[in-house]
Motif scaffolding. Structure first.
Motif, short mmCIF file in Angstrom:
data_model
loop_
_atom_site.label_atom_id
_atom_site.label_comp_id
_atom_site.label_asym_id
_atom_site.label_seq_id
_atom_site.Cartn_x
_atom_site.Cartn_y
_atom_site.Cartn_z
N ALA A 1 -5.97 3.22 -3.97
CA ALA A 1 -7.01 2.37 -4.54
C ALA A 1 -6.42 1.38 -5.54
CB ALA A 1 -8.08 3.22 -5.22
N LEU A 2 -5.40 1.81 -6.28
CA LEU A 2 -4.72 0.90 -7.21
C LEU A 2 -4.04 -0.23 -6.43
CD1 LEU A 2 -3.83 0.20 -10.09
CD2 LEU A 2 -1.86 1.73 -9.76
N ALA A 3 -3.41 0.13 -5.31
CA ALA A 3 -2.77 -0.89 -4.47
C ALA A 3 -3.81 -1.87 -3.94
CB ALA A 3 -2.02 -0.23 -3.33
N GLN A 4 -4.97 -1.36 -3.55
CA GLN A 4 -6.02 -2.24 -3.04
C GLN A 4 -6.53 -3.18 -4.12
OE1 GLN A 4 -8.49 0.96 -1.55
NE2 GLN A 4 -7.95 0.50 0.59
N LEU A 5 -6.59 -2.70 -5.35
CA LEU A 5 -6.95 -3.59 -6.46
C LEU A 5 -5.90 -4.69 -6.63
CD1 LEU A 5 -8.19 -1.20 -9.31
CD2 LEU A 5 -9.56 -2.81 -7.98
N GLU B 1 -8.03 -6.42 -2.36
CA GLU B 1 -8.87 -5.89 -1.27
C GLU B 1 -10.11 -5.20 -1.81
OE1 GLU B 1 -5.23 -5.05 1.92
OE2 GLU B 1 -6.10 -3.38 0.78
N LYS B 2 -10.08 -4.83 -3.09
CA LYS B 2 -11.24 -4.23 -3.74
C LYS B 2 -11.40 -4.85 -5.12
CE LYS B 2 -11.60 0.50 -1.90
NZ LYS B 2 -11.55 1.94 -2.28
N THR B 3 -12.64 -4.91 -5.58
CA THR B 3 -12.89 -5.28 -6.97
C THR B 3 -12.89 -4.02 -7.82
OG1 THR B 3 -15.29 -5.04 -6.77
CG2 THR B 3 -14.34 -7.19 -6.19
N VAL B 4 -12.85 -4.20 -9.12
CA VAL B 4 -12.91 -3.06 -10.03
C VAL B 4 -14.21 -2.29 -9.82
CG1 VAL B 4 -13.05 -2.37 -12.45
CG2 VAL B 4 -11.37 -4.10 -11.73
N GLU B 5 -15.30 -3.01 -9.64
CA GLU B 5 -16.60 -2.35 -9.44
C GLU B 5 -16.60 -1.53 -8.16
OE1 GLU B 5 -16.13 -5.52 -10.17
OE2 GLU B 5 -16.89 -5.57 -12.24
N ALA C 1 -17.05 2.52 -7.69
CA ALA C 1 -18.06 3.08 -6.80
C ALA C 1 -17.44 4.06 -5.82
CB ALA C 1 -18.77 1.96 -6.04
N ASP C 2 -16.14 3.87 -5.52
CA ASP C 2 -15.45 4.75 -4.58
C ASP C 2 -14.77 5.94 -5.26
OD1 ASP C 2 -16.22 3.20 -2.45
OD2 ASP C 2 -14.36 2.04 -2.38
N GLY C 3 -14.97 6.09 -6.57
CA GLY C 3 -14.46 7.29 -7.22
C GLY C 3 -13.50 7.07 -8.37
N ALA C 4 -13.03 5.86 -8.58
CA ALA C 4 -12.15 5.61 -9.72
C ALA C 4 -12.96 5.74 -11.02
CB ALA C 4 -11.53 4.22 -9.63
N ARG C 5 -12.34 6.31 -12.04
CA ARG C 5 -13.00 6.46 -13.34
C ARG C 5 -12.34 5.52 -14.34
NH1 ARG C 5 -13.17 12.54 -15.13
NH2 ARG C 5 -14.40 11.55 -16.80
N ILE C 6 -13.11 4.59 -14.86
CA ILE C 6 -12.58 3.63 -15.82
C ILE C 6 -13.52 3.60 -17.02
CG2 ILE C 6 -11.88 1.23 -16.22
CD1 ILE C 6 -11.48 0.93 -13.22
N THR C 7 -13.01 4.02 -18.15
CA THR C 7 -13.80 4.01 -19.38
C THR C 7 -13.22 2.97 -20.33
OG1 THR C 7 -12.44 5.76 -20.35
CG2 THR C 7 -14.40 6.44 -19.14
N ARG D 1 0.82 -1.21 0.00
CA ARG D 1 0.00 0.00 0.00
C ARG D 1 0.86 1.26 0.00
NH1 ARG D 1 -2.40 -2.59 4.45
NH2 ARG D 1 -4.08 -4.02 3.84
N GLY D 2 2.07 1.17 0.52
CA GLY D 2 2.93 2.34 0.60
C GLY D 2 3.89 2.50 -0.56
#
Length: 224
Positions: free
Chosen positions: A177-181, A185-189, A193-199, A109-110
């Motif tokens: 958030a990228l580290a959590q992906l 620890e997080k899914t892309v969805e 939902a937490d603010g990442a923008r993926i087009t 994460r760091g």
């Protein structure tokens, strides 16, 4: 030249044990050497039997006894730790787990963005990636960094300051958030939902994350 293309430890162990006359013969010779105080030779000899037959309790216990004696004799602190940890592993094997037991999540994460991408590259499972190809335009929104992230020939590359037309997805995400992906620890969805923008095709990023291995921190040090 004899050391250029040696058999791997398991296959070599089976051949050594067979050449000496079987497991019982190896243990008999090793016990005699142990009684003579030749613990270094015991460790080398019985190591072949442990790799050939990891479940052989007699071999495990004798190897542990030899490592323990070598640990007591070692002047180097790290060497002593290696020997005694190995003896403990042989006597008390780590229970098997159906799931990897990773460590160092706080470290991941760091990590700076470039090192985080390096860590993902190391974890990419080449055989599973196969001939799959991905292209992502990545913007780390809280640092302003941009990267062209590609997977080709089963290798993940990242190039700072570059973009590609027709990428599978354009990603704007905070470094944490990228580290959590990357850590699962997080899914892309959830990240979106937490603010990442993926087009583009978010599912391509999901597929890439699914190709990352999770290493078990508790790996064997004296067993196959």
């Amino acid at each position: 030249p004899a050391n250029l293309h040696k058999w791997p430890p398991v296959e070599a162990g089976k051949r050594y044990v067979a050449a000496i006359g079987g497991a019982d013969a190896v243990l008999e010779k090793a016990k005699a050497s142990f009684d003579e105080g030749d613990y270094r030779w015991v460790a080398e000899l019985v190591n072949h039997l442990v790799f050939a037959e990891p479940g052989n309790d007699g071999a495990r216990q004798l190897q542990a006894d030899a490592f323990e004696q070598l640990g007591y004799q070692a002047e180097s602190g790290p060497w002593r730790a290696f020997y005694l940890t190995a003896a403990q592993e042989l006597r008390n094997p780590m229970p098997a787990s159906d799931f990897p037991r990773p460590a160092g999540a706080d470290t991941v994460r760091g990590l700076p963005s470039n090192e985080l991408l390096d860590s993902m590259s190391v974890r990419l499972n080449g055989p599973n990636a196969g001939e799959k190809e991905f292209t992502f335009n990545l913007t780390v929104s809280d640092t302003g960094e941009t990267y062209l992230v590609t997977v080709t020939n089963a290798v993940l590359h990242h190039e700072p300051g570059k973009k590609a037309a027709g990428a599978d997805a354009n990603i704007q995400i905070e470094r944490l958030a990228l580290a959590q992906l990357a850590l699962g620890e997080k899914t892309v969805e959830e990240a979106m939902a937490d603010g990442a923008r993926i087009t583009g095709r978010p599912e391509a990023l999901t597929e890439l994350l699914g190709l990352l291995d999770v290493f078990d921190f508790w790996f064997n040090i004296v067993e196959p």
